[in-house]
Design a protein around this motif. Structure first.
Motif, PDB file in Angstrom:
ATOM      1  N   ASN A 119       0.582  18.920   0.284  1.00 50.79           N
ATOM      2  CA  ASN A 119       1.696  17.982   0.400  1.00 50.79           C
ATOM      3  C   ASN A 119       1.267  16.695   1.102  1.00 50.79           C
ATOM      4  O   ASN A 119       1.710  15.602   0.742  1.00 50.79           O
ATOM      5  CB  ASN A 119       2.854  18.629   1.164  1.00 50.79           C
ATOM      6  N   ILE A 120       0.411  16.816   2.119  1.00 51.92           N
ATOM      7  CA  ILE A 120      -0.098  15.623   2.794  1.00 51.92           C
ATOM      8  C   ILE A 120      -0.909  14.773   1.824  1.00 51.92           C
ATOM      9  O   ILE A 120      -0.822  13.541   1.822  1.00 51.92           O
ATOM     10  CB  ILE A 120      -0.942  16.029   4.017  1.00 51.92           C
ATOM     11  N   ALA A 121      -1.689  15.434   0.959  1.00 49.70           N
ATOM     12  CA  ALA A 121      -2.451  14.694  -0.049  1.00 49.70           C
ATOM     13  C   ALA A 121      -1.517  13.971  -1.021  1.00 49.70           C
ATOM     14  O   ALA A 121      -1.797  12.844  -1.452  1.00 49.70           O
ATOM     15  CB  ALA A 121      -3.375  15.639  -0.811  1.00 49.70           C
ATOM     16  N   LYS A 122      -0.389  14.603  -1.369  1.00 49.58           N
ATOM     17  CA  LYS A 122       0.588  13.962  -2.258  1.00 49.58           C
ATOM     18  C   LYS A 122       1.171  12.707  -1.603  1.00 49.58           C
ATOM     19  O   LYS A 122       1.320  11.667  -2.255  1.00 49.58           O
ATOM     20  CB  LYS A 122       1.708  14.948  -2.602  1.00 49.58           C
ATOM     21  N   VAL A 123       1.516  12.815  -0.313  1.00 48.68           N
ATOM     22  CA  VAL A 123       2.047  11.650   0.407  1.00 48.68           C
ATOM     23  C   VAL A 123       1.019  10.530   0.434  1.00 48.68           C
ATOM     24  O   VAL A 123       1.327   9.364   0.165  1.00 48.68           O
ATOM     25  CB  VAL A 123       2.440  12.048   1.846  1.00 48.68           C
ATOM     26  N   GLN A 124      -0.210  10.871   0.734  1.00 47.97           N
ATOM     27  CA  GLN A 124      -1.272   9.877   0.827  1.00 47.97           C
ATOM     28  C   GLN A 124      -1.508   9.188  -0.515  1.00 47.97           C
ATOM     29  O   GLN A 124      -1.625   7.955  -0.578  1.00 47.97           O
ATOM     30  CB  GLN A 124      -2.551  10.572   1.298  1.00 47.97           C
ATOM     31  N   ASN A 125      -1.560   9.956  -1.603  1.00 50.31           N
ATOM     32  CA  ASN A 125      -1.788   9.380  -2.930  1.00 50.31           C
ATOM     33  C   ASN A 125      -0.626   8.489  -3.357  1.00 50.31           C
ATOM     34  O   ASN A 125      -0.834   7.429  -3.965  1.00 50.31           O
ATOM     35  CB  ASN A 125      -1.997  10.493  -3.956  1.00 50.31           C
ATOM     36  N   ALA A 126       0.598   8.921  -3.043  1.00 56.20           N
ATOM     37  CA  ALA A 126       1.767   8.113  -3.394  1.00 56.20           C
ATOM     38  C   ALA A 126       1.765   6.788  -2.637  1.00 56.20           C
ATOM     39  O   ALA A 126       2.107   5.735  -3.192  1.00 56.20           O
ATOM     40  CB  ALA A 126       3.046   8.898  -3.103  1.00 56.20           C
ATOM     41  N   ILE A 127       1.370   6.832  -1.373  1.00 56.37           N
ATOM     42  CA  ILE A 127       1.316   5.610  -0.566  1.00 56.37           C
ATOM     43  C   ILE A 127       0.243   4.666  -1.106  1.00 56.37           C
ATOM     44  O   ILE A 127       0.447   3.446  -1.189  1.00 56.37           O
ATOM     45  CB  ILE A 127       1.057   5.953   0.905  1.00 56.37           C
ATOM     46  N   ASN A 128      -0.900   5.213  -1.506  1.00 59.97           N
ATOM     47  CA  ASN A 128      -1.961   4.367  -2.052  1.00 59.97           C
ATOM     48  C   ASN A 128      -1.509   3.647  -3.310  1.00 59.97           C
ATOM     49  O   ASN A 128      -1.892   2.506  -3.569  1.00 59.97           O
ATOM     50  CB  ASN A 128      -3.202   5.217  -2.352  1.00 59.97           C
ATOM     51  N   THR A 129      -0.687   4.334  -4.110  1.00 59.26           N
ATOM     52  CA  THR A 129      -0.183   3.721  -5.343  1.00 59.26           C
ATOM     53  C   THR A 129       0.859   2.655  -5.047  1.00 59.26           C
ATOM     54  O   THR A 129       0.826   1.554  -5.623  1.00 59.26           O
ATOM     55  CB  THR A 129       0.417   4.798  -6.254  1.00 59.26           C
ATOM     56  N   SER A 130       1.780   2.949  -4.154  1.00 57.28           N
ATOM     57  CA  SER A 130       2.888   2.026  -3.896  1.00 57.28           C
ATOM     58  C   SER A 130       2.490   0.842  -3.018  1.00 57.28           C
ATOM     59  O   SER A 130       3.035  -0.257  -3.160  1.00 57.28           O
ATOM     60  CB  SER A 130       4.052   2.780  -3.243  1.00 57.28           C
ATOM     61  N   LEU A 131       1.539   1.035  -2.099  1.00 61.76           N
ATOM     62  CA  LEU A 131       1.174  -0.037  -1.176  1.00 61.76           C
ATOM     63  C   LEU A 131       0.612  -1.260  -1.905  1.00 61.76           C
ATOM     64  O   LEU A 131       0.920  -2.406  -1.539  1.00 61.76           O
ATOM     65  CB  LEU A 131       0.148   0.465  -0.163  1.00 61.76           C
ATOM     66  N   ALA A 132      -0.230  -1.023  -2.913  1.00 63.40           N
ATOM     67  CA  ALA A 132      -0.826  -2.153  -3.627  1.00 63.40           C
ATOM     68  C   ALA A 132       0.253  -3.025  -4.250  1.00 63.40           C
ATOM     69  O   ALA A 132       0.217  -4.262  -4.142  1.00 63.40           O
ATOM     70  CB  ALA A 132      -1.792  -1.636  -4.699  1.00 63.40           C
ATOM     71  N   THR A 133       1.236  -2.385  -4.885  1.00 63.90           N
ATOM     72  CA  THR A 133       2.327  -3.140  -5.512  1.00 63.90           C
ATOM     73  C   THR A 133       3.208  -3.805  -4.479  1.00 63.90           C
ATOM     74  O   THR A 133       3.561  -4.986  -4.602  1.00 63.90           O
ATOM     75  CB  THR A 133       3.165  -2.209  -6.398  1.00 63.90           C
ATOM     76  N   ASP A 134       3.574  -3.063  -3.430  1.00 64.96           N
ATOM     77  CA  ASP A 134       4.489  -3.600  -2.421  1.00 64.96           C
ATOM     78  C   ASP A 134       3.863  -4.753  -1.634  1.00 64.96           C
ATOM     79  O   ASP A 134       4.536  -5.737  -1.306  1.00 64.96           O
ATOM     80  CB  ASP A 134       4.921  -2.487  -1.463  1.00 64.96           C
ATOM     81  N   LEU A 135       2.573  -4.645  -1.316  1.00 62.17           N
ATOM     82  CA  LEU A 135       1.911  -5.723  -0.586  1.00 62.17           C
ATOM     83  C   LEU A 135       1.805  -6.991  -1.437  1.00 62.17           C
ATOM     84  O   LEU A 135       1.989  -8.106  -0.932  1.00 62.17           O
ATOM     85  CB  LEU A 135       0.524  -5.281  -0.129  1.00 62.17           C
ATOM     86  N   GLU A 136       1.531  -6.821  -2.723  1.00 57.45           N
ATOM     87  CA  GLU A 136       1.449  -7.994  -3.605  1.00 57.45           C
ATOM     88  C   GLU A 136       2.798  -8.697  -3.701  1.00 57.45           C
ATOM     89  O   GLU A 136       2.877  -9.929  -3.657  1.00 57.45           O
ATOM     90  CB  GLU A 136       0.964  -7.575  -4.990  1.00 57.45           C
ATOM     91  N   VAL A 139       2.238  -7.194   7.401  1.00 60.61           N
ATOM     92  CA  VAL A 139       1.751  -6.004   6.696  1.00 60.61           C
ATOM     93  C   VAL A 139       2.394  -4.725   7.219  1.00 60.61           C
ATOM     94  O   VAL A 139       2.739  -3.831   6.438  1.00 60.61           O
ATOM     95  CB  VAL A 139       0.213  -5.919   6.805  1.00 60.61           C
ATOM     96  N   ARG A 140       2.572  -4.635   8.527  1.00 65.46           N
ATOM     97  CA  ARG A 140       3.099  -3.397   9.115  1.00 65.46           C
ATOM     98  C   ARG A 140       4.463  -2.978   8.542  1.00 65.46           C
ATOM     99  O   ARG A 140       4.670  -1.795   8.252  1.00 65.46           O
ATOM    100  CB  ARG A 140       3.173  -3.556  10.635  1.00 65.46           C
ATOM    101  N   PRO A 141       5.438  -3.872   8.370  1.00 64.05           N
ATOM    102  CA  PRO A 141       6.724  -3.436   7.800  1.00 64.05           C
ATOM    103  C   PRO A 141       6.585  -2.808   6.418  1.00 64.05           C
ATOM    104  O   PRO A 141       7.348  -1.891   6.075  1.00 64.05           O
ATOM    105  CB  PRO A 141       7.536  -4.732   7.746  1.00 64.05           C
ATOM    106  N   VAL A 142       5.631  -3.275   5.628  1.00 67.55           N
ATOM    107  CA  VAL A 142       5.415  -2.698   4.296  1.00 67.55           C
ATOM    108  C   VAL A 142       4.896  -1.266   4.426  1.00 67.55           C
ATOM    109  O   VAL A 142       5.334  -0.358   3.710  1.00 67.55           O
ATOM    110  CB  VAL A 142       4.425  -3.556   3.483  1.00 67.55           C
ATOM    111  N   ILE A 143       3.965  -1.048   5.351  1.00 67.58           N
ATOM    112  CA  ILE A 143       3.433   0.304   5.577  1.00 67.58           C
ATOM    113  C   ILE A 143       4.550   1.235   6.043  1.00 67.58           C
ATOM    114  O   ILE A 143       4.692   2.355   5.546  1.00 67.58           O
ATOM    115  CB  ILE A 143       2.297   0.266   6.617  1.00 67.58           C
ATOM    116  N   ASP A 144       5.352   0.776   7.003  1.00 67.66           N
ATOM    117  CA  ASP A 144       6.454   1.592   7.527  1.00 67.66           C
ATOM    118  C   ASP A 144       7.415   2.001   6.416  1.00 67.66           C
ATOM    119  O   ASP A 144       7.842   3.160   6.333  1.00 67.66           O
ATOM    120  CB  ASP A 144       7.216   0.827   8.601  1.00 67.66           C
TER     121      ASP A 144
END
Length: 326
Positions: free
Chosen positions: A212-229, A162-167
């Motif tokens: 801007n931090i909120a934008k980064v956080q929201n983008a990560i929430n969107t991409s993580l679900a797809t990338d982890l799957e 999981v960690r490499p996907v988060i990174d």
């Protein structure tokens, strides 16, 4: 004859121990149950059995017969969290941060927490056990464990898979912002144009970075679900949410920021003293102009300034005012 009977008895006793012992152990170990926060995938075992999945025990199950020598792979059924922090916490061992470059090349330390829940659907948890429950993962202590082998095994799985996907997601999102857009104090040490009056060094205006931090956080929430799957090979985790807690600068950059802030504080203090002196000079001049226009007013102010208890006051007398006699 008696010797033969004794030998026969010994052979029977040994046979009972060799056969009955494992049989008794298998019978006693053929029951399993789960706690409220775990789900178990049961696999067949034994000398003559296969190693296929036999059944799934839901969270909080009662004592259930799972077969002789079967094994139960227990996984967390509650919400879990993977924390990346310099403080050390969450479902992992050790402390660290994710270091990623900003758009203008400043390495930034990212700290945050990923919240998720393992998909408890039976088909999904069986597929998960087939892919990740039948191999081992190396943990921070160098040991190799299965994902279902306690907290250390689960932590090793998260670190390696999981960690490499988060990174990667953090690197992609942070790289689209300049340092000053995420850490406003970074504007103090930007290597751009010469300083201008009213601006920090480098001519870059410090700005609020919460948006801007909120934008980064929201983008990560969107991409993580797809990338982890895609990475895990199935929708094995649900309820994914990443909370970006902190963005830090490298130690040398932070030291430069601290020095710049101290320098600006000294400049502001000096400017405040100059402004105070100018204000006092202007007030004195205005006061003197008023006295020149109104000599009587000057006398009144002079009388107000005299010490209390004076009985005789003679303006123009070189000896000054007469104080009361003791």
């Amino acid at each position: 004859m008696e010797l033969m009977q004794r030998r026969t008895a010994i052979i029977v006793a040994v046979a009972l121990v060799l056969i009955g012992g494992p049989l008794l152990i298998g019978l006693l170990g053929g029951f399993e149950r789960t706690a409220g926060g775990e789900i178990a995938v049961v696999r067949n075992g034994g000398f003559f059995d296969n190693n296929r999945i036999r059944q799934v025990l839901d969270p909080g199950s009662g004592r259930t017969w799972i077969g002789m020598y079967s094994t139960a792979h227990k996984y967390p059924a509650q919400q879990r969290f993977y924390t990346i922090t310099s403080q050390g916490d969450g479902d992992r061992s050790g402390v660290d941060v994710v270091t990623v470059p900003s758009a203008d090349g400043v390495n930034m330390g990212i700290e945050g927490t990923l919240y998720f829940t393992l998909n408890l659907d039976h088909a999904s948890i069986k597929a998960f056990d087939d892919k990740y429950g039948t191999r081992k993962f190396r943990g921070a202590d160098g040991g190799s464990r299965n994902a279902w082998d306690g907290d250390k095994g689960w932590s090793a799985f998260l670190d390696q898979v999981v960690r490499p996907v988060i990174d990667n997601d953090l690197r992609t999102q942070v790289n689209s912002f300049r340092c000053a857009e995420l850490v406003s104090s970074c504007a103090l040490v930007q290597n751009t144009s010469a300083p201008q009056p009213g601006k920090p060094q480098g001519g870059v205006q410090a700005q609020s970075n919460n948006g801007n931090i909120a934008k980064v956080q929201n983008a990560i929430n969107t991409s993580l679900a797809t990338d982890l799957e895609q990475t895990l090979g199935g929708k094995f985790v649900t309820g994914i949410h990443f909370n970006l807690v902190r963005v830090t600068l490298p130690e040398k950059v932070q030291d430069a920021v601290d020095r710049a802030q101290a320098a600006f504080a000294q400049v502001s203090e000096a400017q405040a003293r100059v402004a105070t002196a100018k204000a006092e000079a202007a007030a004195n001049k205005a006061r003197q102009d008023g006295y020149n226009k109104c000599p009587t007013c000057a006398r009144i102010e002079e009388l107000k300034a005299l010490p209390q208890g004076i009985t005789v006051y003679a303006p123009g007398n070189g000896n000054g005012p007469l104080l009361p006699q003791k």
